[in-house]
Design an enzyme around this catalytic site. Structure first.
Site, mmCIF file in Angstrom:
data_model
loop_
_atom_site.group_PDB
_atom_site.id
_atom_site.type_symbol
_atom_site.label_atom_id
_atom_site.label_comp_id
_atom_site.label_asym_id
_atom_site.label_seq_id
_atom_site.Cartn_x
_atom_site.Cartn_y
_atom_site.Cartn_z
ATOM 1 N N TRP A 63 0.672 -1.137 0.092
ATOM 2 C CA TRP A 63 -0.185 0.475 -0.296
ATOM 3 C C TRP A 63 1.097 1.038 -0.476
ATOM 4 C CZ3 TRP A 63 -1.484 -4.632 2.083
ATOM 5 C CH2 TRP A 63 -2.486 -5.215 1.581
ATOM 6 N N CYS B 159 -6.921 -4.483 -1.502
ATOM 7 C CA CYS B 159 -8.105 -5.531 -0.544
ATOM 8 C C CYS B 159 -8.781 -6.013 -1.946
ATOM 9 C CB CYS B 159 -9.005 -4.354 -0.335
ATOM 10 S SG CYS B 159 -9.303 -2.816 -1.063
ATOM 11 N N ASP C 244 -10.219 -1.091 11.966
ATOM 12 C CA ASP C 244 -10.446 -0.652 13.894
ATOM 13 C C ASP C 244 -9.131 -0.855 14.662
ATOM 14 O OD1 ASP C 244 -11.139 0.110 16.894
ATOM 15 O OD2 ASP C 244 -11.840 -1.096 16.836
ATOM 16 N N ASP D 143 -7.748 -0.747 17.329
ATOM 17 C CA ASP D 143 -7.912 -1.318 18.865
ATOM 18 C C ASP D 143 -8.491 -2.295 19.791
ATOM 19 O OD1 ASP D 143 -8.610 0.855 18.696
ATOM 20 O OD2 ASP D 143 -7.335 1.907 19.780
ATOM 21 N N HIS E 126 -13.388 -0.905 0.968
ATOM 22 C CA HIS E 126 -12.452 -1.991 1.301
ATOM 23 C C HIS E 126 -13.304 -3.034 0.234
ATOM 24 C CE1 HIS E 126 -10.460 -4.753 2.816
ATOM 25 N NE2 HIS E 126 -11.094 -5.509 4.403
ATOM 26 N N ASP F 149 -11.728 -12.319 4.562
ATOM 27 C CA ASP F 149 -11.408 -11.364 4.158
ATOM 28 C C ASP F 149 -10.527 -12.049 3.951
ATOM 29 O OD1 ASP F 149 -10.445 -9.046 4.051
ATOM 30 O OD2 ASP F 149 -11.069 -7.649 5.238
ATOM 31 N N TYR G 81 -5.554 4.976 -1.815
ATOM 32 C CA TYR G 81 -7.074 4.311 -1.234
ATOM 33 C C TYR G 81 -7.788 3.957 0.354
ATOM 34 C CZ TYR G 81 -6.734 -0.847 -0.895
ATOM 35 O OH TYR G 81 -6.541 -1.898 -0.350
#
Length: 692
Positions: free
Chosen positions: A237, A273, A302, A304, A331, A354, A525
């Site tokens: 990325w 992705c 997220d 954490d 995503h 995923d 992105y």
């Protein structure tokens, strides 16, 4: 030991069995069938009464009856739905035709079939050959059973897909060639299973679990990325894709899977992705698990696990890398269809998988299967990875101002309606977008949606904990004195200047002085900043209730060198109101590539040449060089066609012609990708109807 039986000749009735089992699209010389359904096999050379025959099926390295990787069965009068069975079809003096059926929960994979004649007792079994057994969404006893036939056609048999990308203000799409029936793909999918960590640790146990779609889905979500194992794709990325192919340049999965195999299972460079999701779609459809790609816009990562996304900005409006949390413009992940006996019937149906390596799950980069119903109801305590997927579509956003000198952070504002928008997938049987947001969460901003969010926080033990990063009540209650937004005032196209308007409005009945720090960055992105394009500051006094518009122009010459292949620019204005609180105005902009046009010149007929023309008009006032056209399409051409295109002068038109010889009838999709030094990966596709 007695004499080994003569090797019988076996007729696998490839054509009829493939038709009945919906496996005709595979180009294999081996029998490929689906579980829970009978297939016919004829063999000769037994010279024994057929009632004395015993059949043995075996799969995996240490076949055993206990592990259900081996079965022994004689001829019976009727098919069993519980176990392997054989029924006599016909016999002649020197051959026997039988119908063999596997249970609908059989282990999938490559099997060896042998026959033994009991009367001779001592002779060792004669091997009839091998066949491959797949999942069967057409049979009601199978975990992947899908009652809707049109959906089975789309999610198992369709080789063309559409992937949605861009951002929530500007959704675009491109075609993808899944190619799950092409060449050697099935064998590559089976070898993926044998490369997995689970198989390497304990092959026999791993194979014995291959009857279970949730097990296989999880293993394959780990195998499609190269983290932890000898997986297929290496993620990147950074915006710099030296040493590999830019993720946006792929047009299909076959090339990626073939490259992985050719290199001796070294990771293919590079994926992001949608590439991970598309490859996982190919593998799961190939094995018979109904699967589709899903795009989530404004998708939360997220890190954490507190269902909150913290974003930090400095006084100049630069986006700071102070938190592992992030919000991606979009995503892409997968949904696969199967029942969840482990959770109960209300959690069956679509399951989220995923393959993009984002966070570890069980110590390795894998994700899912998370029941979509569990996500919607906030049941984040269920297997697998529900909290992560829940946050992707429904986290709250906190925007902080951070002062490096003092380490002080101030909450500017929080939003609960930003994350998880326009969740999209391709329509069944059509090239359209379908919005499935309502399947992931209740209507944004409704009390039901907020209640589910609180329920999820409670299940994760987050609701009473003292959170030092939590904003204090007075921070939340402060209302800003001004509001701001960016308006787009011109075309959003690569090669054109970018015209925006910053609109500021004074919400108060007294004058306000505002200092505005503006930045524009090129990003990938995932909204990771890559190059600074522009930095400005202005000060202005707004009369009571006044609205002011500032035009902003970013020239093509300014951003051209800085743009990544994602064509994304983030503009930010941090507004400091004298005596008031800061206001952050932000917009993510995705620029469109210029269009290319495909013309099919004549009728497309099986085994007849047809000319195709691809037209590109150079929209900028400089020559474009290093032009390459890449073409692929199942049943239209074999492999990928690459054509070098001469440079195209400023504002000129380029036409490239090539020939196709289609080899199957029906609606087929031709995918084209055009690249040059100024525009990366201009994609388009065209449906070609092939007639006899």
């Amino acid at each position: 030991m007695g004499q080994a039986a003569m090797q019988p000749r076996t007729d696998w009735h490839l054509k009829e069995n493939a038709r009945d089992h919906r496996t005709s699209k595979f180009s294999s010389k081996e029998l490929i069938v689906r579980r829970g359904q009978a297939f016919t096999v004829t063999f000769n050379g037994t010279g024994q009464p057929e009632q004395n025959l015993t059949f043995i099926t075996e799969t995996g390295p240490k076949p055993s009856k206990l592990a259900k990787t081996q079965a022994t069965f004689g001829i019976s009068s009727t098919m069993s739905t519980e176990s392997w069975s054989a029924v006599l079809q016909s016999t002649s003096s020197n051959s026997v035709s039988i119908s063999i059926s596997s249970p609908p929960n059989a282990v999938i994979g490559r099997y060896k079939l042998s026959v033994q004649t009991t009367s001779s007792g001592s002779s060792s079994p004669a091997i009839l050959g091998t066949f491959v057994l797949l999942f069967n969404p057409w049979v009601s006893g199978d975990d992947v059973f899908m009652p809707n036939k049109a959906e089975c056609e789309e999610y198992v048999l369709e080789e063309f897909g559409i992937i949605f990308a861009g951002n929530k203000n500007h959704i675009n799409s491109f075609g993808w060639n899944f190619g799950q029936f092409q060449g050697d793909i099935l064998n590559i999918c089976l070898s993926m299973l044998d490369q997995s960590l689970n198989y390497r640790q304990d092959p026999a146990t791993d194979v014995s679990h291959r009857n279970d779609p949730k097990y296989l889905g999880r293993v394959l979500s780990a195998m499609v990325n190269a983290n932890d194992d000898q997986g297929v794709l290496l993620g990147n990325w950074s915006g710099n894709y030296d040493g590999g192919k830019s993720p946006s340049s792929w047009t299909g999965s076959s090339e990626i899977l073939q490259n992985w195999k050719k290199s001796g299972f070294k990771p293919v460079r590079y994926g992001q992705c949608w590439v991970f999701a598309a490859v996982l779609t190919t593998v799961l459809r190939c094995l018979g698990i109904p699967t589709r790609t899903i795009t989530n816009f404004s998708s939360a990562h997220d890190a954490d696990g507190n269902l909150r996304i913290d974003e930090f900005y400095d006084a100049s409006g630069n986006h700071l890398d102070r938190s592992a949390d992030s919000i991606w413009n979009f995503h892409v992940w997968n949904e696969s269809w199967f029942s969840r006996s482990d959770l109960g019937p209300s959690y069956s149906g679509w399951q989220v998988l995923d393959a993009t390596p984002q966070e570890e799950s069980g110590g390795i980069y894998q994700c899912g299967p998370a029941s979509r119903n569990a996500i919607k109801e906030g049941d984040v305590d269920l297997d697998y990875d529900c909290p992560f997927v829940f946050a992707e579509v429904n986290a709250d956003c906190m925007y902080w101002n951070y002062e490096a000198a003092t380490g002080k952070k101030t909450l500017m504002f929080s939003k609960s309606t930003v994350i998880g928008q326009f969740i999209s997938t391709k329509a069944v049987g059509r090239d359209d977008r379908v919005d499935v947001t309502i399947d992931y969460k209740y209507e944004e901003g409704s009390t039901k949606e907020r209640d589910i969010f609180k329920k999820a926080r409670k299940k994760l033990g987050l609701e009473d904990k003292f959170d030092p990063t939590a904003p204090t009540p007075q921070e939340i209650d402060q209302k800003p004195d001004i509001s701001g937004r960016f308006k787009v005032a011109g075309p959003l196209e690569v090669g054109k200047d970018l015209s925006l308007i910053l609109v500021l409005e004074n919400l108060q009945s007294d004058a306000k002085t505002v200092h505005v720090n503006m930045t524009a960055w090129s990003t990938v992105y995932t909204r990771r900043p890559v190059h600074e394009i522009r930095k400005d500051s202005i000060s202005v006094t707004l009369s009571p209730k006044e609205e002011i518009q500032f035009p902003i122009k970013i020239l093509y010459t300014e951003y051209q060198q800085q743009l990544t292949t994602d064509n994304t620019i983030q503009v930010t204005a941090l507004c400091l109101v004298e005596g008031g609180i800061q206001v952050l105005v932000q917009r993510d902009i995705t620029l469109d590539n210029p269009a290319i046009d495909i013309q099919v010149l004549g009728e497309a007929k099986v085994n007849k040449e047809v000319d195709v023309e691809v037209i590109f008009t150079n929209p900028i006032d400089m020559e474009v060089m290093d032009c390459v056209l890449q073409v692929e399409g199942n049943d239209l051409l074999r492999g990928i066609l690459e054509i070098d295109v001469p440079p195209v002068k400023a504002s000129e038109k380029s036409s490239t012609k090539f020939k196709l010889i289609p080899f199957e009838t029906g609606p087929k999709h031709l995918l084209v990708n055009f690249s040059c030094d100024k525009f990366a990966d201009i994609k388009t596709f065209k449906m070609v109807n092939v007639i006899d």
